[in-house]
Motif scaffolding. Structure first.
Motif, PDB file in Angstrom:
ATOM      1  N   ALA A   1       0.840  -1.195   0.000  1.00  0.00           N
ATOM      2  CA  ALA A   1       0.000   0.000   0.000  1.00  0.00           C
ATOM      3  C   ALA A   1       0.878   1.249   0.000  1.00  0.00           C
ATOM      4  O   ALA A   1       0.576   2.248  -0.663  1.00  0.00           O
ATOM      5  CB  ALA A   1      -0.928  -0.010   1.206  1.00  0.00           C
ATOM      6  N   ALA A   2       1.992   1.175   0.739  1.00  0.00           N
ATOM      7  CA  ALA A   2       2.925   2.305   0.797  1.00  0.00           C
ATOM      8  C   ALA A   2       3.516   2.590  -0.574  1.00  0.00           C
ATOM      9  O   ALA A   2       3.619   3.748  -0.996  1.00  0.00           O
ATOM     10  CB  ALA A   2       4.029   2.019   1.812  1.00  0.00           C
ATOM     11  N   ALA A   3       3.890   1.508  -1.280  1.00  0.00           N
ATOM     12  CA  ALA A   3       4.470   1.669  -2.620  1.00  0.00           C
ATOM     13  C   ALA A   3       3.444   2.297  -3.571  1.00  0.00           C
ATOM     14  O   ALA A   3       3.778   3.196  -4.354  1.00  0.00           O
ATOM     15  CB  ALA A   3       4.938   0.321  -3.161  1.00  0.00           C
ATOM     16  N   ASP A   4       2.197   1.842  -3.482  1.00  0.00           N
ATOM     17  CA  ASP A   4       1.138   2.422  -4.323  1.00  0.00           C
ATOM     18  C   ASP A   4       1.003   3.915  -4.055  1.00  0.00           C
ATOM     19  O   ASP A   4       0.890   4.722  -4.975  1.00  0.00           O
ATOM     20  CB  ASP A   4      -0.212   1.742  -4.041  1.00  0.00           C
ATOM     21  CG  ASP A   4      -0.255   0.314  -4.586  1.00  0.00           C
ATOM     22  OD1 ASP A   4       0.593  -0.015  -5.440  1.00  0.00           O
ATOM     23  OD2 ASP A   4      -1.132  -0.456  -4.144  1.00  0.00           O
ATOM     24  N   GLU A   5       1.024   4.244  -2.775  1.00  0.00           N
ATOM     25  CA  GLU A   5       0.874   5.658  -2.391  1.00  0.00           C
ATOM     26  C   GLU A   5       2.046   6.492  -2.915  1.00  0.00           C
ATOM     27  O   GLU A   5       1.868   7.607  -3.380  1.00  0.00           O
ATOM     28  CB  GLU A   5       0.813   5.771  -0.862  1.00  0.00           C
ATOM     29  CG  GLU A   5      -0.458   6.459  -0.374  1.00  0.00           C
ATOM     30  CD  GLU A   5      -0.492   6.594   1.135  1.00  0.00           C
ATOM     31  OE1 GLU A   5       0.187   7.502   1.656  1.00  0.00           O
ATOM     32  OE2 GLU A   5      -1.188   5.772   1.780  1.00  0.00           O
TER      33      GLU A   5
END
Ligand code: GDP
Ligand code: MG
Length: 330
Positions: free
Chosen positions: A306-310
């Motif tokens: 999720a962090a990478a997507d953000e």
């Protein structure tokens, strides 16, 4: 600031200094890189790109020079790109090559360019295709790309070419080294140069044997030929040329040429996009974002996916703001 349109027009008239200037602009990752590439785009796609690779001293420059003579006899315009990933020099021809290419230096139908790629962000995969585009747009019918065999870079350069020529010399277990280096997968044409030396036939046999191992070719598939040459005397060069013509014909007929070029363009776009993305992530805003996201992942309030997507969303919103002008320029 350079008048790009004027420069491209001059290059297309065959003015060598304009060609050189354009290559310098793209090679140096100039702020005008995007403008240059946009101006070149409509004029690209005509040149047949041949990569020559092999260990230092195997005879790449000598063979290149001999091939240039052969192509010039056919009235074709030729560009030569000597890519040396280990060399800190760029711009002019390398010293040894200047001697070997000397006879072509004053020929207006020939462009010679050396290129060092050390220090380039994105390396060879990024730098060489831009220079090839310049030579293509300048009206070269054939672009010969010579690169020193130093592992990964030759695989990269092979991927830039329409046809990849792998040169070997007799003796020294070169064939076995080639197999180790994975060179057997990249050649469309193999040349055993220095055939005036002992062991050339054995090397040809060994290569043919290795090329035949584990092969699952269907009828009509390309079987890389092994050609002997003595480049220093110009012997066998017509055979190399014939093999190139044959491969070009085969690729055109089978749609392989179009496929390879599409795959190459896709790879090129991907490289530029990934490099631009990485630059932005490393940029000031990106860096702060990354730091904050890392904190949340450590805390357990966010998972790394999720962090990478953000992060990706964060650095891609708002157009090119935050990216460098060159995008991938070093
Ligand atoms: N005996 C022999 N020497 C050659 C042949 N082709 C090139 N050479 C010599 O090998 C040396 C290296 O050649 P060069 O083209 O610079 O190799 P490169 O490093 O692969 O570009 C030079 O001294 C050439 O003159 C050949 O067919 N036979
Ligand atoms: Mg050389």
């Amino acid at each position: 600031m350079v008048d790009v349109a004027e420069l491209v027009a001059a290059a297309r008239e065959g003015r060598p200094r304009a060609v050189a200037r354009l290559i310098s602009l793209v090679e140096g990752g100039s702020g005008q890189l995007r403008e240059v590439m946009a101006a070149l785009a409509p004029h690209c796609g005509n040149a047949y790109v041949v990569g020559l690779t092999g260990s230092p001293g195997v005879g790449k420059s000598t063979s290149t020079s001999a091939l240039v003579s052969a192509y010039r006899k056919q009235g074709r315009r030729v560009g030569i790109l000597a890519v040396d990933p280990s060399s800190p020099f760029s711009g002019g021809a390398l010293l040894g090559d200047r001697v070997r290419m000397g006879e072509h230096a004053s020929d207006p139908g020939v462009y010679i360019r050396s290129m060092a790629t050390r220090g380039h962000l994105g390396g060879l995969a990024w730098a060489a295709p831009q220079a090839i585009r310049v030579l293509d747009a300048a009206g070269c019918d054939v672009v010969l790309v010579e690169t020193v065999g130093v592992g990964q870079s030759e695989v990269e350069i092979a991927a830039q070419a329409d046809t990849s020529v792998v040169l070997l010399a007799p003796g020294m277990g070169d064939g076995i080294q080639a197999a180790k280096a994975g060179i057997l997968e990249i050649g469309d044409v193999y040349v055993v140069n220095k055939a005036d030396r002992d062991g050339a036939d054995a090397t040809v046999r060994e290569l043919n044997h290795m090329l035949g191992l584990g092969e699952a070719r269907k009828p009509g598939d390309w079987r890389p030929p092994v050609v002997k040459s003595v480049a220093a005397r110009g012997e066998g060069v017509e055979d190399v040329l014939a093999a190139l013509d044959k491969h070009h014909g085969w690729m055109t007929e089978r749609g392989v040429l179009a496929e390879r070029r599409a795959a190459r363009a896709a790879k090129e776009i991907e490289t530029i996009a990934v490099t631009a993305l990485r630059e932005r992530m490393g940029g000031l805003r990106g860096g702060k974002r990354l730091e904050a996201l890392a904190g949340r992942v450590v805390e357990g309030s966010l998972d790394p996916y999720a962090a990478a997507d953000e992060l990706v969303e964060g650095v891609t919103e708002g157009g090119t703001e935050g990216g460098t002008a060159g995008g991938t320029g070093g």
